[in-house]
Design a protein around this motif. Structure first.
Motif, PDB file in Angstrom:
ATOM      1  N   ALA A  16       0.823  -1.199   0.000  1.00 17.47           N
ATOM      2  CA  ALA A  16       0.000   0.000   0.000  1.00 17.47           C
ATOM      3  C   ALA A  16       0.864   1.258   0.000  1.00 17.47           C
ATOM      4  O   ALA A  16       1.988   1.247   0.498  1.00 17.47           O
ATOM      5  N   PRO A  17       0.344   2.358  -0.545  1.00 18.11           N
ATOM      6  CA  PRO A  17       1.103   3.606  -0.522  1.00 18.11           C
ATOM      7  C   PRO A  17       1.502   3.949   0.907  1.00 18.11           C
ATOM      8  O   PRO A  17       0.705   3.863   1.826  1.00 18.11           O
ATOM      9  N   GLY A  18       2.759   4.386   1.056  1.00 20.10           N
ATOM     10  CA  GLY A  18       3.250   4.724   2.373  1.00 20.10           C
ATOM     11  C   GLY A  18       3.604   3.517   3.199  1.00 20.10           C
ATOM     12  O   GLY A  18       4.105   3.632   4.305  1.00 20.10           O
ATOM     13  N   GLY A  19       3.355   2.328   2.683  1.00 20.93           N
ATOM     14  CA  GLY A  19       3.597   1.113   3.421  1.00 20.93           C
ATOM     15  C   GLY A  19       4.949   0.530   3.105  1.00 20.93           C
ATOM     16  O   GLY A  19       5.884   1.247   2.782  1.00 20.93           O
ATOM     17  N   PRO A  20       5.081  -0.809   3.180  1.00 14.70           N
ATOM     18  CA  PRO A  20       6.400  -1.422   3.068  1.00 14.70           C
ATOM     19  C   PRO A  20       7.100  -1.128   1.748  1.00 14.70           C
ATOM     20  O   PRO A  20       6.495  -1.042   0.700  1.00 14.70           O
ATOM     21  N   GLU A  21       8.402  -0.989   1.863  1.00 17.33           N
ATOM     22  CA  GLU A  21       9.272  -0.808   0.705  1.00 17.33           C
ATOM     23  C   GLU A  21      10.266  -1.956   0.675  1.00 17.33           C
ATOM     24  O   GLU A  21      10.645  -2.498   1.716  1.00 17.33           O
ATOM     25  N   PRO A  22      10.731  -2.389  -0.484  1.00 18.73           N
ATOM     26  CA  PRO A  22      11.661  -3.501  -0.555  1.00 18.73           C
ATOM     27  C   PRO A  22      13.024  -3.141  -0.002  1.00 18.73           C
ATOM     28  O   PRO A  22      13.486  -2.018  -0.134  1.00 18.73           O
ATOM     29  N   PHE A  27      13.710  -1.458  -7.308  1.00 16.98           N
ATOM     30  CA  PHE A  27      12.482  -0.837  -6.835  1.00 16.98           C
ATOM     31  C   PHE A  27      11.469  -0.821  -7.970  1.00 16.98           C
ATOM     32  O   PHE A  27      11.834  -0.710  -9.144  1.00 16.98           O
ATOM     33  N   PRO A  28      10.191  -0.900  -7.645  1.00  7.56           N
ATOM     34  CA  PRO A  28       9.182  -0.816  -8.705  1.00  7.56           C
ATOM     35  C   PRO A  28       9.153   0.590  -9.284  1.00  7.56           C
ATOM     36  O   PRO A  28       9.595   1.545  -8.635  1.00  7.56           O
ATOM     37  N   ARG A 258      16.932   5.289  -5.035  1.00  4.14           N
ATOM     38  CA  ARG A 258      16.741   4.083  -5.843  1.00  4.14           C
ATOM     39  C   ARG A 258      15.412   4.131  -6.586  1.00  4.14           C
ATOM     40  O   ARG A 258      15.309   3.655  -7.719  1.00  4.14           O
ATOM     41  N   ARG A 259      14.395   4.677  -5.972  1.00  5.44           N
ATOM     42  CA  ARG A 259      13.093   4.761  -6.642  1.00  5.44           C
ATOM     43  C   ARG A 259      13.087   5.827  -7.724  1.00  5.44           C
ATOM     44  O   ARG A 259      12.411   5.680  -8.746  1.00  5.44           O
ATOM     45  N   TYR A 260      13.836   6.910  -7.494  1.00  4.06           N
ATOM     46  CA  TYR A 260      13.868   8.035  -8.446  1.00  4.06           C
ATOM     47  C   TYR A 260      15.319   8.323  -8.819  1.00  4.06           C
ATOM     48  O   TYR A 260      15.915   9.303  -8.356  1.00  4.06           O
ATOM     49  N   PRO A 261      15.906   7.496  -9.662  1.00  2.00           N
ATOM     50  CA  PRO A 261      17.327   7.688 -10.006  1.00  2.00           C
ATOM     51  C   PRO A 261      17.526   8.924 -10.887  1.00  2.00           C
ATOM     52  O   PRO A 261      16.600   9.401 -11.545  1.00  2.00           O
ATOM     53  N   GLY A 262      18.769   9.401 -10.872  1.00  2.00           N
ATOM     54  CA  GLY A 262      19.114  10.516 -11.757  1.00  2.00           C
ATOM     55  C   GLY A 262      18.625  11.863 -11.282  1.00  2.00           C
ATOM     56  O   GLY A 262      18.257  12.715 -12.097  1.00  2.00           O
ATOM     57  N   LEU A 296      21.191   9.857  -1.987  1.00  2.00           N
ATOM     58  CA  LEU A 296      20.196  10.056  -3.041  1.00  2.00           C
ATOM     59  C   LEU A 296      20.760   9.793  -4.436  1.00  2.00           C
ATOM     60  O   LEU A 296      20.004   9.549  -5.379  1.00  2.00           O
ATOM     61  N   GLY A 297      22.078   9.885  -4.569  1.00  2.00           N
ATOM     62  CA  GLY A 297      22.681   9.832  -5.890  1.00  2.00           C
ATOM     63  C   GLY A 297      22.463  11.109  -6.670  1.00  2.00           C
ATOM     64  O   GLY A 297      22.561  11.113  -7.908  1.00  2.00           O
ATOM     65  N   ALA A 298      22.180  12.201  -5.954  1.00  5.76           N
ATOM     66  CA  ALA A 298      21.926  13.471  -6.631  1.00  5.76           C
ATOM     67  C   ALA A 298      23.225  14.060  -7.163  1.00  5.76           C
ATOM     68  O   ALA A 298      24.286  13.931  -6.553  1.00  5.76           O
ATOM     69  N   ARG A 299      23.136  14.723  -8.294  1.00  5.24           N
ATOM     70  CA  ARG A 299      24.316  15.287  -8.939  1.00  5.24           C
ATOM     71  C   ARG A 299      24.750  16.608  -8.314  1.00  5.24           C
ATOM     72  O   ARG A 299      25.917  16.972  -8.362  1.00  5.24           O
TER      73      ARG A 299
END
Length: 349
Positions: A16-22, A27-28, A258-262, A296-299
């Motif tokens: 569910a949104p806000g619920g468990p993350e892998p 990541f999905p 990981r969910r929002y790379p780049g 975050l892997g932010a540039r």
């Protein structure tokens, strides 16, 4: 201190949104966008999202004995030296990512052809704090038409009613779960509430709400009744900005990355951190903000949440000197630290 992570064992699907993350594996992809202005029913409380307990009676008693809410005279002496260089907003097109720091957590973000305000506070004073020590960096009448507003949480230095009253009531607002009623009571008509890991789209630009290590409270009776978090904005051409809002350091940053790379630019809080025993769970210090940017892997990173309101005891210029030192120590390119004066802008073509 017990960490509540909302995460199951290794998996590649979310619940569910806000619920468990892998914990492991890919990541999905981001969920399908929610409808704009959707009316939803939320839990009565979001206490289960806290990653650290709120201060109890013992902590409050200790703070009353030894805590400090303002720097000493030496720490305040540098107020005239706080960087303030207002200038015109840059000219942009739909392929340009540009940011202008209005002060504190308030930015004018230009992305995907949109003008977006983050946590807009144009007031000289907010409840419970001295007046701002640097003026607003962008005059209100110098703003282009505002296409959207994003709110990280409901604390007074991030949700300012007098500023929001200046906006047309049909301005699209993206808000944390449980906060929509506050806007609707003020006759805003296009309010989209999101849970963690949910997103919505406006004119092709995606707005995703992501977790933070913080909390919410605006009155004596509404502690954690609405959610808190940051925002990831993604333009149609893929340019991506992360606005952290208000947060301590912790496990969410690597998961967001990981969910929002780049991520091209991370707007990171670096102030209001002293004393650490009181504030470390909810406010990054400068070194933690740099580490979070790496997680975050932010540039690039642009510091915020300092040099505007005096909310804690560190000397007013210390966040800037420490974040510059931490950036250099991490071996990062100096040009990728966008340590802007209040009112200044940077453009990423």
């Amino acid at each position: 201190m017990t960490q509540q992570t909302h995460e199951p064992g290794p998996a590649t699907t979310t619940t569910a949104p806000g619920g468990p993350e892998p914990l492991a594996g890919p990541f999905p992809p981001p969920a399908e966008p929610r409808p704009l202005g959707e009316r939803r029913v939320w839990p009565r409380t979001f206490h289960d999202r806290l990653t650290a307990p709120l201060p109890g009676l013992k902590a409050l008693a200790r703070f009353a004995r030894e805590g400090a809410v303002r720097p000493g005279p030496d720490g305040l002496a540098d107020i005239p030296r706080l960087p303030y260089e207002p200038g015109p907003l840059p000219r942009v097109d739909t392929r340009t990512l540009a940011v202008t720091w209005a002060g504190h957590a308030s930015w004018v973000v230009r992305i995907g052809g949109l003008t977006v305000l983050t946590d807009p506070v144009w007031s000289r004073r907010i409840l419970g704090t001295p007046a701002r020590v640097t003026p607003v960096g962008v005059p209100w009448d110098a703003l282009p038409p505002v296409d959207a507003v994003v709110i990280s949480h409901n604390h007074y230095d991030h949700l300012d009613a007098p500023t929001l009253r200046r906006l047309p009531r049909d301005t699209p607002v993206f808000a944390p779960a449980g906060l929509g009623g506050w806007f609707r009571r003020r006759r805003f008509t296009r309010v989209t509430e999101l849970d963690w890991w949910e997103g919505a789209e406006l004119s092709g630009t995606r707005f995703d709400f992501v977790p933070a290590h913080h909390w919410s409270k605006r009155t004596l009776t509404d502690t954690c009744r609405s959610l808190w978090g940051g925002w990831v904005l993604t333009a149609p051409d893929g340019q991506r900005l992360y606005f952290a809002g208000d947060t301590g350091y912790g496990h969410w940053f690597s998961r967001i990355g990981r969910r929002y790379p780049g991520i091209d630019l991370a707007l990171m809080p670096i102030g209001a951190y002293d004393p650490r025993w009181w504030l470390s769970d909810v406010h990054c210090d400068p070194e933690e903000a740099v580490q979070a940017t790496l997680d975050l892997g932010a540039r690039r990173m642009a510091p915020m949440h300092w040099g505007t309101f005096i909310l804690s005891a560190e000397p007013v210029l210390e966040p800037l000197t420490r974040v510059r030192a931490a950036w250099e120590k991490a071996g990062l390119e100096r040009e990728d630290l966008w340590d802007l004066p209040v009112g200044a802008s940077r453009v990423l073509d």
